[in-house]
Write an enzyme that holds these catalytic residues in place. Structure first.
Site, PDB file in Angstrom:
ATOM      1  CG  ASN A 150      -0.330  -0.096   2.509  1.00 29.07           C
ATOM      2  OD1 ASN A 150       0.717  -0.730   2.661  1.00 29.07           O
ATOM      3  ND2 ASN A 150      -0.921   0.511   3.513  1.00 29.07           N
ATOM      4  CE  LYS A 173       8.964 -11.019  -0.859  1.00 25.65           C
ATOM      5  NZ  LYS A 173       7.532 -10.658  -1.081  1.00 25.65           N
ATOM      6  CD  GLU A 248       2.131  -0.441  10.775  1.00 28.74           C
ATOM      7  OE1 GLU A 248       0.970  -0.849  10.982  1.00 28.74           O
ATOM      8  OE2 GLU A 248       2.483   0.091   9.725  1.00 28.74           O
ATOM      9  CG  LEU A 249       1.378  -6.921  12.920  1.00 26.17           C
ATOM     10  CD1 LEU A 249       1.106  -8.072  13.874  1.00 26.17           C
ATOM     11  CD2 LEU A 249       2.117  -7.402  11.687  1.00 26.17           C
ATOM     12  CB  CYS A 282      -2.033  -0.252   8.765  1.00 24.29           C
ATOM     13  SG  CYS A 282      -0.859   1.114   8.890  1.00 24.29           S
ATOM     14  CD  GLU A 383      -6.186  -4.343   8.305  1.00 29.64           C
ATOM     15  OE1 GLU A 383      -5.667  -3.225   8.465  1.00 29.64           O
ATOM     16  OE2 GLU A 383      -5.540  -5.401   8.335  1.00 29.64           O
TER      17      GLU A 383
END
Length: 490
Positions: A150, A173, A248-249, A282, A383
């Site tokens: 994103n 990555k 960071e989810l 997020c 989510e």
């Protein structure tokens, strides 16, 4: 057609298999670039290169590391428009936002460039009369950074300069859906004067190369931004070798509007929180909690404003909402819209794919608002990562806190009120890493960012974040090395 290669040791390296993945423009549907389909051989080569570079990079004077980061920051600004165009083509974010975002990214590199030579240990006043004790902070080693589709360069900017300022080397990555901007960006490191191998990039599928990087014995830390499902797997894998992690989810952030709020400002804040970036944030304020006394008024105004959102080509400066980045995510968002309707939520705006004048959807979803949402519904708990807003009523302050915290996530929250006492109370009670009062989506290189609960571990940005990339060593020096009983602790 742009064909990219891995970036390892400041060299363009073809994938070991010779295979490439197509990168598709979300708006046009055209394949515009190809990225390497990396495997274990590529991952091992990148880590080995970073490990070799670490031996000298960790001994580079902090002020020298800082000067390189400052030079890089200037290059980022000089190339910001080109990088923005590439990222828009790769992930569909609107250019009006991404172009400004690219210039702002440079500030993270300046901030940590300035902080590099200000990491200090301490002299500890211990209770030992014949010893001198001090601490030193040392880099971890090779860090693997896994970034999402994103906001590839922004979220890399929240990690990379911090790690480099601390003296670590890095293997990046990026998402296989949006690798092009990262592969273009890292070319600036050579121009800035960074030694080869300090920053490396390998691309490909998570199952084929990401898992290798996460489990590699020579990787000291994983810095990841993505879903909580993937974060759990990374956390488990990292535990096998006691790797450091920062995660960071996801989020299901509440945006809470009280009856004493400036309603016009609140409505604009809600719009920004959920429909910007097509809801692919997020921190998206995907749960709107509205006090019952003003519920209908707020919904009416929201619908009125959101109805006029400009949808279309992300490169058009007038466009406000562009496409969802991937076909899979596009389908997922539409599936959640169907789920919400089946659960009993009532759609008062949108609810469908946008069809342009040529009869094509171009992966654009209309800004969608659901009312009559219960906080237990899937649409309120899971989510969605799209332009879908769930409106939930609350009665009073206590009810708002209970409903806001009734989620596995805790990344962010917004509060709209004119009562300063209430604002402070809410900031104390909300289980979220960031709480915005009468604003939404404010971020800065100076302020720590991260989540509670399933929204992650660790913090990015600000002074505190550099500690995530350092380990502390305690050093004892005897000032009186006299012979004592060796069987008794000194």
């Amino acid at each position: 057609m742009n064909v990219y290669n891995h970036y390892i040791g400041a060299e363009s390296i073809q994938p070991a298999t010779g295979e490439y993945l197509d990168s598709q423009n979300p708006y046009t549907g055209e394949v515009w670039a190809q990225i390497p389909r990396g495997n274990a051989d590529d991952a091992n080569r990148a880590v080995a290169t970073a490990k070799t570079a670490f031996a000298s990079w960790k001994r580079t004077k902090p002020d020298a590391r800082g000067k390189l980061l400052l030079r890089l920051a200037d290059l980022i600004e000089e190339n910001s428009e080109r990088l923005a165009e590439i990222e828009v083509r790769d992930n569909g974010r609107v250019y009006a936002e991404v172009s400004g975002q690219m210039k702002y990214i440079a500030e993270w590199y300046r901030y940590y460039g300035g902080l590099a030579d200000k990491v200090e240990g301490s002299v500890i006043p211990t209770d030992k009369s014949n010893s001198f004790n001090f601490t030193r902070h040392e880099p971890l080693g090779v860090v693997t950074m896994i970034t999402p589709w994103n906001s590839p360069l922004l979220l890399l900017g929240w990690k990379l300069p911090t790690a480099l300022a601390a003296g670590n080397t890095v293997v990046i990555k990026p998402s296989e859906f949006t690798s092009a901007s990262t592969l273009e960006f890292v070319r600036l490191f050579e121009e800035a004067g960074f030694p080869p191998g300090v920053v490396n990039v390998v691309t490909g599928l998570g199952t084929e190369i990401g898992t290798v990087l996460v489990s590699h014995p020579d990787v000291a830390k994983i810095a990841f931004t993505g879903s909580d499902t993937a974060g759990k797997q990374i956390y488990k894998s990292a535990a096998e070798d006691f790797k450091h992690v920062s995660l960071e989810l996801g989020g299901k952030s509440p945006n809470i509007v009280f009856e004493d709020a400036d309603l016009e400002a609140a409505v604009m804040g809600v719009i920004s929180g959920i429909f910007a970036a097509a809801g692919q944030l997020c921190i998206a304020g995907s749960r709107l909690l509205v006090q019952s006394s003003i519920h209908d008024l707020v919904v009416e105004r929201l619908v009125e404003v959101a109805r006029h959102t400009q949808l279309g080509d992300p490169m058009n400066p007038e466009t406000q909402v562009g496409p969802v980045t991937t076909p899979l995510q596009f389908k997922k968002v539409l599936d959640y819209i169907d789920i919400a309707a089946k659960e009993g939520a009532r759609c008062v705006l949108g609810g469908e794919a946008h069809i342009d004048a040529d009869g094509i959807s171009r992966q654009i979803i209309q800004p969608t608002i659901f009312v009559d949402v219960d906080n237990s519904m899937r649409i309120a708990q899971e989510e969605v990562f799209g332009p879908v807003l769930s409106v939930i009523r609350f009665d009073d302050e206590e009810d708002a806190i209970v409903k806001a915290n009734d989620t596995i996530y805790g990344l962010a929250a917004g509060v709209w009120t004119s009562d300063i006492g209430r604002a402070i109370r809410m900031s104390e009670e909300l289980e979220a890493g960031t709480v915005w009062i009468n604003t939404y989506r404010d971020v800065s290189f100076t302020s720590p960012f991260g989540g509670y609960k399933h929204s992650g571990l660790g913090r990015e940005s600000g002074v505190e974040a550099i500690k995530e990339y350092l380990q502390t060593k305690s050093v004892w020096i005897s000032t009186d090395p006299s012979t004592e009983n060796p069987f008794v602790m000194r």
